[in-house]
Design an enzyme around this catalytic site. Sequence first.
Site: not given
Ligand code: G3P
Length: 216
Positions: A83
């Site tokens: 990533k």
């Molecule tokens: O993996 C990255 C992403 O899904 C992060 O989610 O909820 O931290 O914005 P969030």
Amino acid sequence: MKFFADTAEIEDIKDLAAIGLIDGVTTNPSLIMKSGRDFIEVTKEICGIVAGPVSAEVVALDHAGMMVEAEKLRKIADNVCIKVPLTLDGLKTCKALTSDGTMVNVTLCFSANQALLAAKAGATFVSPFVGRHDDNGFDGMQLISDIRMIYDNYDFETEILVASVRHGVHVLEAAKIGADVMTAPPSVIKGLVKHVLTDKGIEGFLADWAKTGQSI
Ligand code: G3P
């Protein structure tokens, strides 16, 4: 649509895998921090549970540093997907790694033009963050529609991996638009099963069954 679990919690991943609900896993530095586990060790363990792609994120900001980190990460298992952030150095790293047959997930995508760049750099996946997009007053699902249209216009093979999914409506809309993958926390994935009429139906059937005095 493929489902990835957005977590580094082993028990949650095992649970979802046993039900057949996940096709891969995504992690990020915040999720690794939350797990309290060693990055390499936990990634290796996850790669042994799911056969599909397991995203492991670099933290270097320059291309050379990203390549050094990616080299260590891709040795963990064949299903590791590197990533990288959506920056010029991240895209350069994406190009180098995918040309070499390594899966790459270009993350932190917040615009359709960024997604266009990720596809041109040969990304395996692009990760638009719908929840964070919504949080900042933009329309996360409109971003997914735009990327879908652009990728289809030019037959780009990069898969749209809807990330930062917060609830079932995000999942539903992503599926309607035709996103390739969505990644969500285990609680959101499990929550998709809930429906008040299902619970009510079970309750009614069990009450009537009890009246029959039978057992199976
Ligand atoms: O993996 C990255 C992403 O899904 C992060 O989610 O909820 O931290 O914005 P969030």
